[in-house]
Design an enzyme around this catalytic site. Structure first.
Site, PDB file in Angstrom:
ATOM      1  N   ASN A  11      78.005 -33.366  25.004  1.00  0.00           N
ATOM      2  CA  ASN A  11      78.179 -33.408  26.393  1.00  0.00           C
ATOM      3  C   ASN A  11      78.212 -34.946  26.523  1.00  0.00           C
ATOM      4  OD1 ASN A  11      77.194 -33.253  28.823  1.00  0.00           O
ATOM      5  ND2 ASN A  11      75.243 -32.249  28.560  1.00  0.00           N
TER       6      ASN A  11
ATOM      7  N   ARG B 142      80.940 -29.908  26.948  1.00  0.00           N
ATOM      8  CA  ARG B 142      80.779 -29.663  28.101  1.00  0.00           C
ATOM      9  C   ARG B 142      81.722 -30.340  29.135  1.00  0.00           C
ATOM     10  NH1 ARG B 142      75.995 -31.773  31.964  1.00  0.00           N
ATOM     11  NH2 ARG B 142      75.949 -30.157  33.513  1.00  0.00           N
TER      12      ARG B 142
ATOM     13  N   HIS C  76      75.981 -26.554  37.262  1.00  0.00           N
ATOM     14  CA  HIS C  76      74.996 -25.972  36.234  1.00  0.00           C
ATOM     15  C   HIS C  76      75.286 -24.637  35.637  1.00  0.00           C
ATOM     16  CE1 HIS C  76      71.774 -29.031  38.254  1.00  0.00           C
ATOM     17  NE2 HIS C  76      72.279 -29.434  37.205  1.00  0.00           N
TER      18      HIS C  76
ATOM     19  N   ARG D  41      69.541 -37.292  44.619  1.00  0.00           N
ATOM     20  CA  ARG D  41      70.624 -36.878  45.571  1.00  0.00           C
ATOM     21  C   ARG D  41      69.839 -36.367  46.718  1.00  0.00           C
ATOM     22  NH1 ARG D  41      73.864 -33.575  40.948  1.00  0.00           N
ATOM     23  NH2 ARG D  41      73.178 -35.095  39.459  1.00  0.00           N
TER      24      ARG D  41
ATOM     25  N   ARG E  46      57.596 -36.708  37.381  1.00  0.00           N
ATOM     26  CA  ARG E  46      56.310 -37.119  36.783  1.00  0.00           C
ATOM     27  C   ARG E  46      55.781 -38.252  37.697  1.00  0.00           C
ATOM     28  NH1 ARG E  46      57.969 -37.171  30.839  1.00  0.00           N
ATOM     29  NH2 ARG E  46      59.850 -37.541  31.790  1.00  0.00           N
TER      30      ARG E  46
ATOM     31  N   GLU F 195      60.656 -26.368  33.882  1.00  0.00           N
ATOM     32  CA  GLU F 195      59.908 -26.090  32.596  1.00  0.00           C
ATOM     33  C   GLU F 195      58.535 -26.667  32.483  1.00  0.00           C
ATOM     34  OE1 GLU F 195      62.639 -26.892  29.393  1.00  0.00           O
ATOM     35  OE2 GLU F 195      64.171 -25.945  30.579  1.00  0.00           O
TER      36      GLU F 195
ATOM     37  N   GLU G  80      71.724 -25.543  27.220  1.00  0.00           N
ATOM     38  CA  GLU G  80      72.889 -25.695  27.738  1.00  0.00           C
ATOM     39  C   GLU G  80      73.643 -25.785  26.363  1.00  0.00           C
ATOM     40  OE1 GLU G  80      71.378 -28.463  30.677  1.00  0.00           O
ATOM     41  OE2 GLU G  80      73.135 -27.705  31.690  1.00  0.00           O
TER      42      GLU G  80
HETATM   43  P1  ADP Z   1      68.539 -33.780  33.337  1.00  0.00           P
HETATM   44  O1  ADP Z   1      68.977 -33.149  34.492  1.00  0.00           O
HETATM   45  O2  ADP Z   1      68.999 -35.380  33.036  1.00  0.00           O
HETATM   46  O3  ADP Z   1      68.864 -33.127  31.899  1.00  0.00           O
HETATM   47  P2  ADP Z   1      65.944 -32.908  32.803  1.00  0.00           P
HETATM   48  O4  ADP Z   1      66.057 -31.373  32.647  1.00  0.00           O
HETATM   49  O5  ADP Z   1      65.592 -33.640  31.571  1.00  0.00           O
HETATM   50  O6  ADP Z   1      67.102 -33.960  33.380  1.00  0.00           O
HETATM   51  O7  ADP Z   1      64.680 -33.259  33.886  1.00  0.00           O
HETATM   52  C1  ADP Z   1      64.300 -34.592  34.258  1.00  0.00           C
HETATM   53  C2  ADP Z   1      63.175 -34.125  35.314  1.00  0.00           C
HETATM   54  O8  ADP Z   1      61.858 -33.479  34.969  1.00  0.00           O
HETATM   55  C3  ADP Z   1      62.543 -35.608  35.741  1.00  0.00           C
HETATM   56  O9  ADP Z   1      62.155 -35.683  37.076  1.00  0.00           O
HETATM   57  C4  ADP Z   1      61.214 -35.654  35.032  1.00  0.00           C
HETATM   58  O10 ADP Z   1      60.174 -36.335  35.472  1.00  0.00           O
HETATM   59  C5  ADP Z   1      60.844 -33.918  35.070  1.00  0.00           C
HETATM   60  N1  ADP Z   1      59.709 -33.668  34.220  1.00  0.00           N
HETATM   61  C6  ADP Z   1      59.677 -33.721  32.764  1.00  0.00           C
HETATM   62  N2  ADP Z   1      58.488 -33.535  32.131  1.00  0.00           N
HETATM   63  C7  ADP Z   1      57.815 -33.249  33.185  1.00  0.00           C
HETATM   64  C8  ADP Z   1      56.371 -32.997  33.454  1.00  0.00           C
HETATM   65  N3  ADP Z   1      55.738 -32.618  32.341  1.00  0.00           N
HETATM   66  N4  ADP Z   1      56.040 -32.976  34.836  1.00  0.00           N
HETATM   67  C9  ADP Z   1      56.619 -33.103  35.970  1.00  0.00           C
HETATM   68  N5  ADP Z   1      58.038 -33.482  35.850  1.00  0.00           N
HETATM   69  C10 ADP Z   1      58.493 -33.427  34.675  1.00  0.00           C
END
Ligand code: ADP
Length: 404
Positions: free
Chosen positions: A8, A92, A181, A242, A286, A335, A385
């Site tokens: 990817n 990807r 996505h 975004r 977070r 998740e 993915e």
């Molecule tokens: P990408 O789209 O780059 O693959 P991810 O699917 O890893 O990104 O998602 C990243 C987002 O998930 C960030 O905003 C991160 O803060 C959030 N995130 C990851 N773990 C937690 C958590 N425990 N609580 C809240 N948000 C989280």
């Protein structure tokens, strides 16, 4: 040979994983080895991380461009004895235009098409192409397969993919909604029938992929019938950096106020808006949740706006679906962020959604339903993915009958 290497290749990183796809034909599959090369084309050394058999390693990349990163990945995967068993490399590819609706074996024509779609996805398709080309050169005997993020949305009906603009613009220049996505939404669609009983006319579900980019997909009996992203991944939900939907009348006004041109404004709406723009703090959920808990009003507004807009978009899926049997949360936020799920479900009470708050708070890395018994299902499903790319790449090879 049954292994698949998945790449990817993004603008500043290359994620990779190796799968033994025979492990499972339909359910979740775990990679044998995963990792990424990051901080590419930035000042300073690039970083390489790899996880294999519970061991983690990290090193500086000898070269921090895409080609150097892929060379390091291939060389480590070879040293582990895995590359020798790889039957196919799955890539990807973000934009497949309206031509590619299924995983496709890469040849010169496919490469040229992906290049032509770079105009639609200038940040994504060019690094995807580099990944494919470098692998073709280094591994000439191994087939390369492109798995497109737009492909799952090839089933959108015209009413979902048209914009209300002169039709000539679509015919001449391909201006329509494509959706993204798709690999993640397709994985979710493939898991639901394994997880819940299907009504006679099939499961009607909303898949909410909430990561740095965020999108919804309305899934009717396994296919995409609407989605929130459009011509580009900027449309739809509020995201990490975004803006999502905006009044198109705003652009001229903002260009004047910001003393920038439309290219500069588009960059700002991609990189400085969303959670980052509203909170003034971070694109990371977070960080925003922690600051909101600590009483920061800007972070509180960012979180509230994120949930409100998300809930409105989910409710709108009732139009293409007629009813919603299941809502699925996936991606980093979907998740992991229990408070976001709780807020969104509270806003959707009018559609009958009720959350089991205890289940919602429990952490797990497997699919689970966190709804009360009276509610439509509310699933948390870890997305896969890379696993989906691996499965589809090997399936294509097997269909073509050239799998040795
Ligand atoms: P990408 O789209 O780059 O693959 P991810 O699917 O890893 O990104 O998602 C990243 C987002 O998930 C960030 O905003 C991160 O803060 C959030 N995130 C990851 N773990 C937690 C958590 N425990 N609580 C809240 N948000 C989280």
């Amino acid at each position: 040979m049954t292994m698949v290497l998945v790449l990817n290749s993004g603008s500043s990183s290359v994620k990779f994983a190796v799968f033994d796809v025979l492990q499972g034909a339909t359910g979740a599959i775990s990679p044998l080895c995963t990792g990424n090369a990051s901080r590419l084309n930035e000042p300073g050394a690039g970083e390489f991380r790899l996880e294999w058999q519970g061991q983690k390693e990290q090193l500086d990349l000898p070269r921090n461009d895409h080609e150097g990163a892929i060379d390091t990945i291939l060389s480590r995967v070879r040293q582990l004895g895995l590359l020798q068993q790889v039957a196919v490399v799955g890539h990807r590819v973000v934009h497949g235009g309206d031509r590619y609706r299924a995983p496709t074996r890469v040849d010169d024509k496919v490469l040229a098409d992906i290049e032509s779609f770079s105009a639609f996805a200038p940040l994504h398709n060019p690094p995807n192409l580099i990944g494919i080309r470098v692998c073709q050169q280094r591994l000439p005997a191994i087939p390369q397969v492109a798995v497109f993020d737009t492909a799952f949305h090839g089933t959108l009906p015209p009413v979902a993919y048209h914009y209300a603009i002169p039709q000539q613009w679509q015919q001449d220049w391909g201006v329509r909604r494509y959706g993204f996505h798709g690999i993640s939404h397709h994985y979710i669609a493939s898991q639901l029938p394994l997880l819940m009983p299907a009504p006679a006319d099939g499961i009607r579900a909303v898949s909410a992929h909430l990561g740095n980019g965020c999108s919804l997909c309305a899934i009717k009996n396994g296919i995409s019938v609407d989605t929130s992203m459009g011509f580009t991944p900027l449309e739809g939900l509020m995201m990490g950096s975004r803006s999502g939907d905006l009044d198109p009348g705003l652009h001229e006004y903002l260009c004047e106020k910001l003393q920038t041109d439309i290219h500069g404004l588009t960059t700002l709406l991609n990189k400085d808006a969303g959670l980052k723009g509203v909170s003034g703090l971070s694109n990371d959920m977070r960080t925003c949740l922690q600051a909101a808990d600590a009483g920061n009003p800007h972070a509180q507004l960012a979180v509230e706006l994120f949930c409100y807009r998300l809930a409105k978009h989910i409710a709108a899926c009732i139009v293409p679906l007629g009813r919603i049997d299941a809502l699925v949360f996936t991606g980093g936020i979907g998740e992991n962020a229990a408070p976001i799920r709780a807020r969104v479900i509270a806003l959707l009470a009018g559609l009958g959604f009720r959350l089991d708050t205890t289940l919602n708070e429990q952490r797990a890395d497997h699919a689970r339903n966190v709804a009360t018994t009276s509610s439509p299902a509310i699933w948390i499903i870890p997305t896969q993915e890379e696993g989906m790319i691996a499965r589809q790449s090997l399936a294509l090879l097997n269909e073509e009958g050239c799998h040795s």
